[in-house]
Design a protein around this motif. Structure first.
Motif, PDB file in Angstrom:
ATOM      1  N   SER A   1      37.258  26.160  36.519  1.00 16.13           N
ATOM      2  CA  SER A   1      36.228  27.140  36.904  1.00 16.13           C
ATOM      3  C   SER A   1      36.341  27.525  38.379  1.00 16.13           C
ATOM      4  O   SER A   1      35.960  28.632  38.758  1.00 16.13           O
ATOM      5  CB  SER A   1      34.830  26.585  36.643  1.00 16.13           C
ATOM      6  OG  SER A   1      34.653  26.378  35.269  1.00 16.13           O
ATOM      7  N   ASP A   2      36.852  26.609  39.198  1.00 13.44           N
ATOM      8  CA  ASP A   2      37.083  26.954  40.620  1.00 13.44           C
ATOM      9  C   ASP A   2      38.030  28.148  40.694  1.00 13.44           C
ATOM     10  O   ASP A   2      37.815  29.087  41.463  1.00 13.44           O
ATOM     11  CB  ASP A   2      37.738  25.776  41.374  1.00 13.44           C
ATOM     12  CG  ASP A   2      36.858  24.536  41.422  1.00 13.44           C
ATOM     13  OD1 ASP A   2      35.627  24.691  41.348  1.00 13.44           O
ATOM     14  OD2 ASP A   2      37.423  23.425  41.527  1.00 13.44           O
ATOM     15  N   THR A   3      39.075  28.089  39.879  1.00 12.36           N
ATOM     16  CA  THR A   3      40.079  29.149  39.886  1.00 12.36           C
ATOM     17  C   THR A   3      39.484  30.455  39.353  1.00 12.36           C
ATOM     18  O   THR A   3      39.760  31.536  39.874  1.00 12.36           O
ATOM     19  CB  THR A   3      41.308  28.711  39.070  1.00 12.36           C
ATOM     20  OG1 THR A   3      41.792  27.500  39.656  1.00 12.36           O
ATOM     21  CG2 THR A   3      42.407  29.752  39.091  1.00 12.36           C
ATOM     22  N   SER A   4      38.634  30.345  38.315  1.00 10.80           N
ATOM     23  CA  SER A   4      37.959  31.547  37.814  1.00 10.80           C
ATOM     24  C   SER A   4      37.168  32.194  38.946  1.00 10.80           C
ATOM     25  O   SER A   4      37.202  33.413  39.134  1.00 10.80           O
ATOM     26  CB  SER A   4      36.981  31.192  36.690  1.00 10.80           C
ATOM     27  OG  SER A   4      37.627  30.473  35.683  1.00 10.80           O
ATOM     28  N   GLY A   5      36.435  31.370  39.696  1.00 10.13           N
ATOM     29  CA  GLY A   5      35.598  31.887  40.779  1.00 10.13           C
ATOM     30  C   GLY A   5      36.431  32.615  41.819  1.00 10.13           C
ATOM     31  O   GLY A   5      36.126  33.751  42.191  1.00 10.13           O
ATOM     32  N   VAL A   6      37.506  31.986  42.267  1.00  7.93           N
ATOM     33  CA  VAL A   6      38.329  32.592  43.315  1.00  7.93           C
ATOM     34  C   VAL A   6      39.039  33.840  42.786  1.00  7.93           C
ATOM     35  O   VAL A   6      39.128  34.861  43.482  1.00  7.93           O
ATOM     36  CB  VAL A   6      39.353  31.568  43.864  1.00  7.93           C
ATOM     37  CG1 VAL A   6      40.294  32.238  44.845  1.00  7.93           C
ATOM     38  CG2 VAL A   6      38.634  30.408  44.532  1.00  7.93           C
ATOM     39  N   ALA A   7      39.502  33.783  41.540  1.00  8.22           N
ATOM     40  CA  ALA A   7      40.211  34.937  40.971  1.00  8.22           C
ATOM     41  C   ALA A   7      39.265  36.130  40.844  1.00  8.22           C
ATOM     42  O   ALA A   7      39.647  37.268  41.131  1.00  8.22           O
ATOM     43  CB  ALA A   7      40.800  34.570  39.617  1.00  8.22           C
ATOM     44  N   LEU A   8      38.027  35.876  40.439  1.00  3.42           N
ATOM     45  CA  LEU A   8      37.048  36.971  40.354  1.00  3.42           C
ATOM     46  C   LEU A   8      36.751  37.519  41.740  1.00  3.42           C
ATOM     47  O   LEU A   8      36.642  38.734  41.929  1.00  3.42           O
ATOM     48  CB  LEU A   8      35.760  36.476  39.696  1.00  3.42           C
ATOM     49  CG  LEU A   8      35.822  36.343  38.170  1.00  3.42           C
ATOM     50  CD1 LEU A   8      34.609  35.591  37.644  1.00  3.42           C
ATOM     51  CD2 LEU A   8      35.887  37.712  37.513  1.00  3.42           C
ATOM     52  N   ALA A   9      36.639  36.621  42.717  1.00  6.19           N
ATOM     53  CA  ALA A   9      36.383  37.064  44.092  1.00  6.19           C
ATOM     54  C   ALA A   9      37.536  37.944  44.577  1.00  6.19           C
ATOM     55  O   ALA A   9      37.314  38.965  45.228  1.00  6.19           O
ATOM     56  CB  ALA A   9      36.194  35.861  45.009  1.00  6.19           C
ATOM     57  N   ALA A  10      38.770  37.554  44.228  1.00  6.04           N
ATOM     58  CA  ALA A  10      39.934  38.351  44.636  1.00  6.04           C
ATOM     59  C   ALA A  10      39.901  39.715  43.948  1.00  6.04           C
ATOM     60  O   ALA A  10      40.087  40.751  44.594  1.00  6.04           O
ATOM     61  CB  ALA A  10      41.226  37.606  44.295  1.00  6.04           C
ATOM     62  N   ALA A  11      39.627  39.722  42.644  1.00  8.01           N
ATOM     63  CA  ALA A  11      39.641  40.977  41.884  1.00  8.01           C
ATOM     64  C   ALA A  11      38.550  41.930  42.380  1.00  8.01           C
ATOM     65  O   ALA A  11      38.754  43.141  42.444  1.00  8.01           O
ATOM     66  CB  ALA A  11      39.464  40.692  40.404  1.00  8.01           C
ATOM     67  N   LEU A  12      37.400  41.369  42.729  1.00  7.60           N
ATOM     68  CA  LEU A  12      36.263  42.200  43.158  1.00  7.60           C
ATOM     69  C   LEU A  12      36.278  42.458  44.663  1.00  7.60           C
ATOM     70  O   LEU A  12      35.394  43.119  45.191  1.00  7.60           O
ATOM     71  CB  LEU A  12      34.942  41.501  42.792  1.00  7.60           C
ATOM     72  CG  LEU A  12      34.589  41.457  41.301  1.00  7.60           C
ATOM     73  CD1 LEU A  12      33.599  40.332  41.008  1.00  7.60           C
ATOM     74  CD2 LEU A  12      34.018  42.790  40.848  1.00  7.60           C
ATOM     75  N   LYS A  13      37.287  41.909  45.342  1.00  6.26           N
ATOM     76  CA  LYS A  13      37.364  41.973  46.809  1.00  6.26           C
ATOM     77  C   LYS A  13      36.030  41.534  47.414  1.00  6.26           C
ATOM     78  O   LYS A  13      35.454  42.204  48.282  1.00  6.26           O
ATOM     79  CB  LYS A  13      37.739  43.382  47.272  1.00  6.26           C
ATOM     80  CG  LYS A  13      39.100  43.807  46.728  1.00  6.26           C
ATOM     81  CD  LYS A  13      39.597  45.084  47.375  1.00  6.26           C
ATOM     82  CE  LYS A  13      40.999  45.427  46.910  1.00  6.26           C
ATOM     83  NZ  LYS A  13      41.110  45.584  45.423  1.00  6.26           N
ATOM     84  N   ALA A  14      35.549  40.397  46.947  1.00  5.50           N
ATOM     85  CA  ALA A  14      34.258  39.869  47.400  1.00  5.50           C
ATOM     86  C   ALA A  14      34.334  39.471  48.871  1.00  5.50           C
ATOM     87  O   ALA A  14      35.407  39.159  49.388  1.00  5.50           O
ATOM     88  CB  ALA A  14      33.868  38.666  46.555  1.00  5.50           C
TER      89      ALA A  14
END
Ligand code: ADP
Ligand code: ASP
Ligand code: MG
Length: 406
Positions: free
Chosen positions: A153-166
């Motif tokens: 889930s850590d990776t899901s979080g970071v990957a979503l942040a990358a995709a959304l340019k959070a």
């Protein structure tokens, strides 16, 4: 207004009360005008329970079906947290990995994320929703549910942040940051305000499960601002993972001690000492999707040599069976294994400019009568393989030797 991705781990969403607390925390961020995407883990213990359940039915669970089962844990949390948010007046919407769509390869139980389609999330965010996404899961090109490996889930979080340019990815967990070593093993461990990506990558790969290694790789590659914080404390800046070393401070030589209990060692004895043996042995292991860690090939004698390597303990039986086959094919003498070992490592970018770290480490272990079975080094880490019974002692001794408790 910022776009923040917050990931909450299993303990942080471990019961309905805690889920309601997470909802309050998320609502507070939204009330400050931020857009929030929340990534959740399964409630603590759920993933283990689901795996045990699967094994009661099939001793060696089919990977595709195991993913179908394991991924349900996170899905439950997304629904619960969305409801808790609605109850306190926030618009919220749950998403599975497939609904997002988190596209992965087809390596069941340890899939890699290939791409994320953020269009749906973006639309719902702009409509004022909090987005609650199931961590740890994705979907492959054929629509099969996949999972990303334990702690994924850590990776899901970071990957979503990358995709959304959070603007930031915040990993909320049950400790208030990254420590010099696991504070559950060494209570004197100190919280670090910052740690470099390079060091965090080593710490994670050497066993510090506070962040899954792939999440650190992802954050480094896509320049995601990554922070580890406590979900139980209101205050605190946590630990920021940084690109630059902190030049202002006198750099400590060692930043942390990592350890891994899940190691196992395999040795092929009496291997004919000819070109290609490493490939024959490790190729077969790689074909079975088993990660190999430390590798040692001894000096040959009488035209034969011994070849040892370590794997994750979960892969031990499978690797042993493969080696029996390889042994027969290549005419080696014997395969031996030891699944009661552990690995302890000292990590620090300061090592580059300070010689003598290894000897200091080996002396400290020798003074305690701890025998070293294998050693491996890189520019910023030294790892030793030990009998598992010495794990706690070795971690404590090294923590003290490198003055991490000061
Ligand atoms: P979550 O369920 O939130 O993902 P994890 O159990 O995966 O939480 O990771 C947090 C745990 O990592 C902590 O409770 C701690 O015991 C452990 N840990 C190991 N090494 C470290 C470290 N160097 N700093 C902080 N925590 C660590
Ligand atoms: N629930 C999964 C696990 O226990 C993923 C995670 O928590 O990060 O490994
Ligand atoms: Mg975790």
């Amino acid at each position: 207004m910022a776009l923040i991705v917050q990931k909450y781990g299993g303990t942080s969403v471990g019961n309905p009360e805690r889920i309601k607390n997470v909802a309050k925390r998320v609502a507070k961020f939204q009330a400050q005008g931020h857009q929030v995407v929340v990534v959740v883990s399964a409630m603590s213990g759920e993933t283990n329970k689901l795996i045990a359940l699967a094994k009661e039915v099939q001793a060696n669970p089919d990977p595709r079906e195991l993913d179908a089962i394991m991924s349900t844990g996170e899905q439950v949390t997304t629904g619960l947290l969305s409801m808790a948010l609605m109850d306190i007046g926030c618009k919220a919407k749950s998403y599975t990995g497939g609904q997002v769509k988190v596209l992965t390869d087809s390596t069941h139980t340890k899939a890699r994320i290939l791409s994320i389609d953020e269009a749906n999330m973006r639309r719902d965010l702009d409509a004022g929703n909090v987005i609650v996404v199931a961590g740890f899961q994705g979907v492959d090109e054929h629509g099969n549910i996949t999972t990303l490996g334990r702690g994924g889930s850590d990776t899901s979080g970071v990957a979503l942040a990358a995709a959304l340019k959070a603007d930031e990815c915040q990993i909320y967990t049950d400790v208030d940051g990254v420590y010099t070593t696991d504070p559950r093993v060494v209570p004197e461990a100190k919280k670090l305000d910052t740690i470099t990506f390079e060091e965090m990558l080593e710490m994670a790969s050497l066993g510090s499960k506070v962040l899954q290694i792939r999440s650190v790789e992802f954050a480094g590659k896509y320049k995601v601002k990554l922070r580890v914080l406590s979900s139980f404390q209101e205050e605190g800046e946590g630990t920021l993972i940084t690109v630059e070393e902190d030049k202002k401070m006198e750099q400590p030589i060692i930043s942390g001690i990592a350890f891994n209990r899940d190691e196992a060692k395999l040795t092929v004895l009496g291997v004919p000492d000819t070109p290609g043996i490493a490939y024959q042995i490790l190729g077969a292991i790689a074909d079975a999707n088993i990660d190999v860690d430390m590798i040692i090939q001894n000096v040959g004698h009488d035209d034969t040599t011994d070849f040892s390597f370590t794997v994750n303990r979960g892969d031990f039986a499978k690797a042993q069976a493969i080696l029996e086959d390889v042994k027969t094919k290549m005419g080696a003498r014997e395969v031996t294994g030891d699944s009661k070992i552990c690995k302890v490592s000292a990590v620090g970018v300061g090592m580059r400019s300070h010689p003598g770290v290894a000897s200091k480490m080996f002396k400290a272990l020798a003074d305690e009568g701890i025998n070293i079975k294998m050693i491996s080094t890189s520019e910023i880490k030294i790892s030793v393989v030990l009998d598992e019974k010495y794990l706690e002692l070795a971690v404590r001794v090294l923590h003290r030797t490198f003055e991490l408790d000061q």
